[in-house]
Design a protein around this motif. Structure first.
Motif, PDB file in Angstrom:
ATOM      1  N   ILE A   1       5.340 -30.312   6.363  1.00  0.00           N
ATOM      2  CA  ILE A   1       6.321 -30.780   7.347  1.00  0.00           C
ATOM      3  C   ILE A   1       7.734 -30.456   6.873  1.00  0.00           C
ATOM      4  O   ILE A   1       8.576 -29.982   7.651  1.00  0.00           O
ATOM      5  N   ALA A   2       7.991 -30.678   5.601  1.00  0.00           N
ATOM      6  CA  ALA A   2       9.320 -30.368   5.049  1.00  0.00           C
ATOM      7  C   ALA A   2       9.609 -28.880   5.160  1.00  0.00           C
ATOM      8  O   ALA A   2      10.730 -28.476   5.499  1.00  0.00           O
ATOM      9  N   ALA A   3       8.602 -28.060   4.886  1.00  0.00           N
ATOM     10  CA  ALA A   3       8.792 -26.610   4.982  1.00  0.00           C
ATOM     11  C   ALA A   3       9.028 -26.183   6.425  1.00  0.00           C
ATOM     12  O   ALA A   3       9.777 -25.232   6.683  1.00  0.00           O
ATOM     13  N   SER A   4       8.416 -26.882   7.374  1.00  0.00           N
ATOM     14  CA  SER A   4       8.639 -26.566   8.789  1.00  0.00           C
ATOM     15  C   SER A   4      10.077 -26.868   9.194  1.00  0.00           C
ATOM     16  O   SER A   4      10.671 -26.145   9.992  1.00  0.00           O
ATOM     17  N   LYS A   5      10.626 -27.925   8.653  1.00  0.00           N
ATOM     18  CA  LYS A   5      12.041 -28.222   8.897  1.00  0.00           C
ATOM     19  C   LYS A   5      12.928 -27.139   8.294  1.00  0.00           C
ATOM     20  O   LYS A   5      13.936 -26.751   8.880  1.00  0.00           O
ATOM     21  N   GLU A   6      12.520 -26.647   7.114  1.00  0.00           N
ATOM     22  CA  GLU A   6      13.271 -25.561   6.486  1.00  0.00           C
ATOM     23  C   GLU A   6      13.202 -24.293   7.326  1.00  0.00           C
ATOM     24  O   GLU A   6      14.163 -23.530   7.397  1.00  0.00           O
ATOM     25  N   ASP A   7      12.035 -24.054   7.970  1.00  0.00           N
ATOM     26  CA  ASP A   7      11.915 -22.904   8.873  1.00  0.00           C
ATOM     27  C   ASP A   7      12.959 -22.980   9.974  1.00  0.00           C
ATOM     28  O   ASP A   7      13.565 -21.981  10.355  1.00  0.00           O
ATOM     29  N   LEU A   8      13.170 -24.197  10.491  1.00  0.00           N
ATOM     30  CA  LEU A   8      14.164 -24.384  11.545  1.00  0.00           C
ATOM     31  C   LEU A   8      15.555 -24.067  11.024  1.00  0.00           C
ATOM     32  O   LEU A   8      16.338 -23.360  11.679  1.00  0.00           O
ATOM     33  N   LEU A   9      15.886 -24.556   9.833  1.00  0.00           N
ATOM     34  CA  LEU A   9      17.210 -24.289   9.260  1.00  0.00           C
ATOM     35  C   LEU A   9      17.399 -22.802   9.004  1.00  0.00           C
ATOM     36  O   LEU A   9      18.466 -22.239   9.266  1.00  0.00           O
ATOM     37  N   ALA A  10      16.349 -22.143   8.528  1.00  0.00           N
ATOM     38  CA  ALA A  10      16.443 -20.709   8.256  1.00  0.00           C
ATOM     39  C   ALA A  10      16.672 -19.937   9.542  1.00  0.00           C
ATOM     40  O   ALA A  10      17.405 -18.950   9.580  1.00  0.00           O
ATOM     41  N   ALA A  11      16.041 -20.397  10.631  1.00  0.00           N
ATOM     42  CA  ALA A  11      16.208 -19.717  11.916  1.00  0.00           C
ATOM     43  C   ALA A  11      17.623 -19.879  12.436  1.00  0.00           C
ATOM     44  O   ALA A  11      18.138 -19.026  13.168  1.00  0.00           O
ATOM     45  N   GLU A  12      18.277 -20.971  12.046  1.00  0.00           N
ATOM     46  CA  GLU A  12      19.630 -21.211  12.534  1.00  0.00           C
ATOM     47  C   GLU A  12      20.694 -20.519  11.681  1.00  0.00           C
ATOM     48  O   GLU A  12      21.814 -20.305  12.114  1.00  0.00           O
TER      49      GLU A  12
END
Length: 680
Positions: A543-554
């Motif tokens: 779940i934490a890595a999925s949040k990081e995916d969002l930040l990376a996309a932004e």
């Protein structure tokens, strides 16, 4: 014994414009389990799929990334193929709709429809982007909702009030691509005369090819009367040009389902045992099944069978429809970390955990499936580790220690043997009917009975008693035979566990019919742990890595950097601490060069004092001669997370400003600045 069936199976084509996530995987896992079951039963079952590679969205994304559409779809296909393979989805062929087979078949079907009188033409008025030089699909138009006055709404519906409308009803419309005010223009369009097939579709949709809920929904559309379907788009468009119509292209949904046929034809060219016409001609005895989500029912259960009928081809045997995936009872959320990419999951957890959980929840209907992460951990650990694998781990050691790994002959529990045999037809029926949840319930009920019997006999206690070794061996041999039965029943869902179990059992790959036989006087290989328990911490890490995916996309949404321009207004506020966390450095451009195959990117080698960084930046349009940048000082964000791109890794972001095109200006520090100096 009946003859093996000939079955062709497809899943909906993933769009070649983004990554696969766990919502997508629901469909491919469901289909793969059904296909593996058919193969396990000895049927010829062919599973084909392809990337859906056409449309404006792909054309525009490729342009934004500075690569060709062909490069984009090749990159995405490689990513998709890896994700599917690692989730154990075993396609016989995974192709692309951007293929010569699909071009030929699309042209053939269109020509047959036209010659049969099922194509019409008429002028259509729609919005045109004068800056971009293209007609705009509804999703590429934004404006103010005509019903509730909410701003920044799409051209066909309002996300705030739920209203639907025509794009021409929007107030203050703007192109979502360029920001220009669109103008109305007329263009000649081509239409498939779907109403010609009204009677056929009313009969076919009620012939048992669809679930009742789906047929009932389609009946609403059929009763309201079908409309002609616009199958053309104007240039520029990434797709196939309509035969004999320069500048006119097939709408992506025309050639997408034909991609099923194209993928199969591509496979037939490599498989002499397969005959394309035998599967697709009218009167074919082969079976054809589509697995799809409920959001694309109209395309697969109205347009597609009508196209096939009009072109003189066979229609599907059945279209199997499933619901959406929710996570923890809600729509997948990027901010909560529950919008989970397939690769993010695979980085943290084994694929068979999810395959089993989906199987345990998937019924025949179109209800949504909820991935409750707490229940997911509990159920996998309880069922697979605590019940199935537990049988083998309980019994194997006694056989190796007490009888050199050889299973004795005899049946220590005839009533259990008979119960397992008697359950097989019902489990097979559940698999066949795609009621995987029922199959898993029945299999786990057998596992419960086996574990209860072993616990009652308690071979670990008998092994401590003098003269009871024969009983111990008989009990444990029976336990291993029951475990083998369970592995056969679970093999469509858990192929890796099955392969590992086959290695332990020292047997050839198991088939469904093997459940009728037993292992006696048979040598086992040493037992190794077949499946470990899910650690809840790994789910939290995912779940934490999925949040990081969002930040990376932004991250790329900064003025200029990593090959992407951000054209949106700077409306979001950040607090001072957030801004202060940005590490701005003076950088010396040591080397600047164009990137082969990229229209907008330059590759910069930057000296920031104590190290050199490689950065890709989308500033080529303003600096067509990159050499002029060498030796110049600029500013860069030095603590931006590295971003992996097709051309390499970008290790930061240079700062620039301007409206775009030739008007992009690298920001430079005052004279006297030195490479590596921090800017505060």
């Amino acid at each position: 014994m009946s003859e093996p069936r000939q079955i062709l199976v497809t899943s909906a084509l993933p769009y070649a414009n983004g990554s696969i996530h766990l919502g997508h995987m629901l469909e491919y896992i469901q289909t793969d389990m059904w296909v593996r079951f058919q193969k396990l039963r000895g049927n010829q079952c062919i599973y084909v799929c392809a990337d859906d590679a056409h449309g404006s969205a792909i054309m525009l994304r490729a342009e934004k990334e500075g690569i060709t559409p062909e490069q984009l779809i090749a990159n995405v296909q490689a990513e998709h193929s890896a994700d599917f393979a690692d989730f154990l989805v075993d396609f016989d062929n995974f192709h692309s709709t951007h293929s010569e087979e699909n071009r030929e078949l699309s042209g053939m079907i269109y020509t047959r429809l036209r010659e049969a009188g099922h194509i019409s033409t008429r002028s259509v008025t729609q919005y045109f982007d004068p800056e971009k030089g293209m007609f705009l699909a509804d999703r590429f138009i934004k404006g103010t909702c005509p019903k509730c006055a909410a701003e920044d709404q799409y051209g066909d519906n309002c996300e705030k009030c739920g209203a639907t409308y025509a794009p021409t009803e929007l107030k203050d419309p703007k192109s979502a691509i360029s920001g220009a005010t669109p103008v109305l223009r007329d263009s000649q369009h081509f239409f498939f005369k779907l109403p010609d097939f009204q009677a056929m579709l009313q009969q076919w949709t009620r012939s048992g090819t669809l679930q009742d809920a789906v047929a009932n929904k389609l009946a609403e559309w059929l009763d309201a009367g079908l409309q002609e379907w616009d199958i053309s788009r104007d240039a520029p468009y990434f797709g196939f040009e309509i035969p004999g119509e320069p500048g006119k292209y097939f709408y992506v949904w025309l050639d997408a389902p034909i991609g099923y046929m194209a993928s199969f034809k591509n496979l037939c060219a490599r498989r002499p045992d397969l005959n394309f016409d035998a599967f697709w001609n009218q009167g074919s005895s082969a079976e054809l099944y589509h697995f799809i989500g409920k959001d694309i029912v109209n395309f697969h259960a109205l347009f597609w069978p009508a196209m096939l009928e009009g072109a003189g081809l066979r229609k599907p045997t059945a279209v199997n429809v499933h619901g959406y995936l929710t996570v923890n009872g809600a729509k997948m959320s990027k901010s909560r970390g529950t919008f989970i990419k397939a690769r993010t999951y695979l980085d943290h957890l084994q694929p068979e955990y999810l395959r089993y959980y989906y199987a345990a929840k998937l019924g025949r209907g179109v209800d949504d499936l909820d991935l409750n992460l707490e229940d997911f951990v509990q159920k996998v650990n309880s069922d697979l580790v605590g019940k199935v694998v537990n049988i083998a781990s309980r019994c194997a050691g006694f056989i190796h220690k007490g009888n050199d790994g050889v299973m004795v002959a005899g049946d220590a529990a005839p009533e259990l043997t008979e119960a397992f045999l008697a359950a097989a037809p019902s489990i097979a029926e559940a698999y066949e009917g795609r009621d995987f949840a029922r199959a898993m319930r029945e299999i786990m009920a057998l596992a419960d009975r086996a574990n209860a019997w072993i616990a009652e006999k308690a071979p670990w206690s008998l092994a401590k008693q003098e003269g009871r070794q024969d009983e111990v061996q008989a009990i444990c041999a029976q336990g291993i035979n029951l475990f083998r039965q369970l592995v056969i029943f679970l093999k469509p869902v858990l192929p890796v566990l099955a392969a590992d179990a086959e290695a332990f059992l020292n047997v050839a790959p198991l088939t469904w019919d093997d459940h009728r036989s037993r292992l006696e006087n048979h040598s086992l290989n040493p037992f190794k742990a077949l499946l470990s328990r899910i650690e809840p911490a790994k789910v939290q890490d995912m779940i934490a890595a999925s949040k990081e995916d969002l930040l990376a996309a932004e991250e790329p949404k900064a003025p200029v950097g990593n090959g992407e321009l951000h054209k949106d207004p700077l409306s979001a506020e950040v607090d001072f601490d957030t801004f202060a966390a940005v590490d701005l450095r003076v950088a010396l451009i040591v080397k600047a060069e164009a990137v082969p195959g990229a229209d907008k990117l330059l590759q910069l080698t930057l000296d920031i004092g104590d190290e050199r960084r490689n950065v890709f930046s989308g500033i080529k349009s303003a600096y067509p001669d990159p050499a002029q940048l060498e030796g110049r000082l600029t500013m860069m964000v030095a603590n931006l997370k590295p971003r992996k791109m097709r051309f390499g890794v970008s290790e930061g972001m240079v700062m620039a400003a301007g409206p775009g095109g030739e008007e992009i200006y690298l920001l430079s520090p005052d004279s006297g600045a030195k490479p590596g100096q921090r800017i505060k």
